[in-house]
Enzyme design. Structure first.
Site, mmCIF file in Angstrom:
data_model
loop_
_atom_site.group_PDB
_atom_site.id
_atom_site.type_symbol
_atom_site.label_atom_id
_atom_site.label_comp_id
_atom_site.label_asym_id
_atom_site.label_seq_id
_atom_site.Cartn_x
_atom_site.Cartn_y
_atom_site.Cartn_z
ATOM 1 N N CYS A 171 3.893 19.064 30.461
ATOM 2 C CA CYS A 171 2.817 17.867 30.475
ATOM 3 C C CYS A 171 2.420 17.804 32.078
ATOM 4 C CB CYS A 171 3.344 16.568 29.998
ATOM 5 S SG CYS A 171 3.430 16.887 28.106
ATOM 6 N N ASP A 228 12.065 15.306 26.347
ATOM 7 C CA ASP A 228 10.968 15.980 27.191
ATOM 8 C C ASP A 228 11.663 17.290 27.865
ATOM 9 O OD1 ASP A 228 12.624 14.868 29.091
ATOM 10 O OD2 ASP A 228 11.175 13.769 30.080
ATOM 11 N N CYS A 248 18.146 29.508 15.544
ATOM 12 C CA CYS A 248 17.802 30.645 14.588
ATOM 13 C C CYS A 248 16.459 31.146 15.232
ATOM 14 C CB CYS A 248 17.578 30.248 13.140
ATOM 15 S SG CYS A 248 19.256 29.906 12.473
ATOM 16 N N ARG A 254 0.741 -1.171 0.015
ATOM 17 C CA ARG A 254 0.032 -0.106 0.114
ATOM 18 C C ARG A 254 0.989 1.308 -0.021
ATOM 19 N NH1 ARG A 254 -2.412 -4.328 -0.606
ATOM 20 N NH2 ARG A 254 -4.405 -4.658 0.205
ATOM 21 N N ARG A 293 -1.150 7.774 27.065
ATOM 22 C CA ARG A 293 -0.954 8.478 25.713
ATOM 23 C C ARG A 293 0.276 7.930 25.085
ATOM 24 N NH1 ARG A 293 1.064 10.860 30.026
ATOM 25 N NH2 ARG A 293 3.272 11.908 29.900
ATOM 26 N N LYS A 312 11.974 2.117 29.057
ATOM 27 C CA LYS A 312 11.120 2.251 27.962
ATOM 28 C C LYS A 312 11.919 1.587 26.709
ATOM 29 C CE LYS A 312 8.686 6.386 29.672
ATOM 30 N NZ LYS A 312 8.328 7.641 29.511
ATOM 31 N N GLU A 369 16.643 21.646 27.415
ATOM 32 C CA GLU A 369 18.441 21.438 27.426
ATOM 33 C C GLU A 369 18.484 20.303 26.379
ATOM 34 O OE1 GLU A 369 21.846 23.072 29.720
ATOM 35 O OE2 GLU A 369 19.634 23.471 29.502
ATOM 36 N N THR A 370 18.157 19.272 26.624
ATOM 37 C CA THR A 370 18.515 18.279 25.613
ATOM 38 C C THR A 370 18.457 18.622 24.262
ATOM 39 O OG1 THR A 370 17.790 16.510 27.324
ATOM 40 C CG2 THR A 370 18.343 15.771 25.305
ATOM 41 N N ALA A 405 5.650 9.836 24.581
ATOM 42 C CA ALA A 405 4.424 10.099 23.776
ATOM 43 C C ALA A 405 4.808 10.226 22.510
ATOM 44 C CB ALA A 405 3.386 11.055 24.118
#
Ligand SMILES: [Zn+2]
Length: 344
Positions: A190, A132, A176, A14, A73, A88, A135-136, A41
């Site tokens: 969240c 989440d 930027c 498909r 979620r 996870k 900084e990262t 999520a």
């Protein structure tokens, strides 16, 4: 039984029907290696889409364990994963291997930081942002610019979402648009305002689409900043210009990679938890540590992560040496526990 190509063409029939993809495009997807950074999520949904779509390699890096509040979620995880405090990245890897045995899937339980980011980018064609914390993302932006690897920014909170492709040398980078990270605690998260599951799912769908486009050589999403609200069904897309004066992509200064990686302390997305990362790459013998800590507190070891109650605080210790202190935002306290029980 047909040969492997016939099996794959049947599986992806498909998708191959789409003129933009075709057999050749499907082959290109199969040669593309993607890093999904963060498996909440956004990351869990992106990883699922890309594994089903037949990419070559999907590498998932996540530092956290599954918690009951994730199940509302996040894709790929179940109640058993939360009960067992499964990392996870590990839970996602196990589930995804059942979904598609033709894709190489690497689940890595680790916290990306300036000291180890190059290792996770090794051999990668593009990166999807499922992190989440702010900084990262700045570390990721610098690392991808330095390596010339495209990445797709994404974020979601409440019923809103945002996404943009950063294509080094072609469009704007994160700095930027947002030259500096906002002050800690100044943005809604969240955990402070909540999140409806559909908002991150939609962001993840947009990001995964961008990943497929990039794999096919379509860079038209570079610098197109998409934002929306799922509740009011309002979408905007604006084309952002690259800033010649940008510290990162204009002047080539990667300030977020130069930081002293001496124990990296992070408050997790306002989540009432603090994480301490070791000063350099390390690995812990958790079963030995479990025996030691059993002398001073309650300890449980599930073979992958160690959970313990130390001085009345719930902590999780990972094989890469990270310590997560739950139920507090007190960085000093977390540092003290890391120093006392892990020696850094
Ligand atoms: Zn820039």
């Amino acid at each position: 039984m047909g040969n492997v190509n016939e099996v794959l063409e049947g599986r992806y029939s498909r998708q191959i029907l789409l003129p933009r993809i075709g057999v050749e495009g499907q082959e290109r997807l199969g040669q593309t290696s993607v890093l999904v950074l963060g498996c909440g999520a956004l990351g869990s949904v992106m990883a699922e889409i890309l594994v089903l779509a037949g990419l070559g390699l999907v590498r998932i890096v996540d530092r956290d364990v599954v918690e009951p509040s994730n199940l509302q979620r996040q894709a790929l995880f179940d109640e058993e994963d939360a009960r067992l405090c499964m990392p996870k990245a590990e839970a996602a890897q196990r589930r995804l291997r059942l979904y598609n045995s033709h894709v190489r899937i690497e689940g890595i339980v680790a916290d990306m930081n300036p000291g180890n980011v190059a290792r996770f980018l090794d051999g990668i064609s593009l990166v999807l942002d499922g992190t989440d914390n702010v900084e990262t993302r700045y570390v990721l932006n610098d690392a991808c610019l330095r390596s010339g690897i495209p990445w797709v920014y994404g974020g979601s909170v409440g019923t809103a979402g945002i996404a943009m492709t950063v294509m080094p040398g072609l469009g704007p980078c994160l700095r930027c648009i947002f030259p500096d990270p906002p002050a800690p605690g100044s943005l809604p998260t969240c955990d402070t305002v909540g999140v409806l599951g559909t908002a991150p799912h939609l962001v993840a769908s947009l990001q995964a689409t961008e990943a497929i486009k990039l794999a096919l050589g379509d860079h038209s999403g570079a610098g197109r900043l998409i934002s929306f609200d799922v509740w009011t069904a309002t979408f905007t897309a604006i084309d952002v210009k690259r800033q010649e004066s940008c510290v990162a992509c204009g002047r080539g200064r990667y300030e977020f990679l130069d930081r002293d990686a001496l124990s990296w302390v992070t408050s997790l997305c306002g989540r009432n938890a603090v994480q301490i990362s070791p000063p350099r790459d390390s690995s812990l013998d958790l079963s030995a540590l479990a025996e030691t800590l059993a002398e001073v507190g309650q300890v449980a070891f599930n073979g992958l992560v160690l959970t313990a109650t130390l001085e009345g605080h719930d902590v999780v210790i990972f094989p890469d040496g990270r310590l997560l202190v739950r139920g507090t935002t007190d960085k000093t306290l977390a540092r003290q526990l890391a120093a006392r029980y892990l020696g850094y």
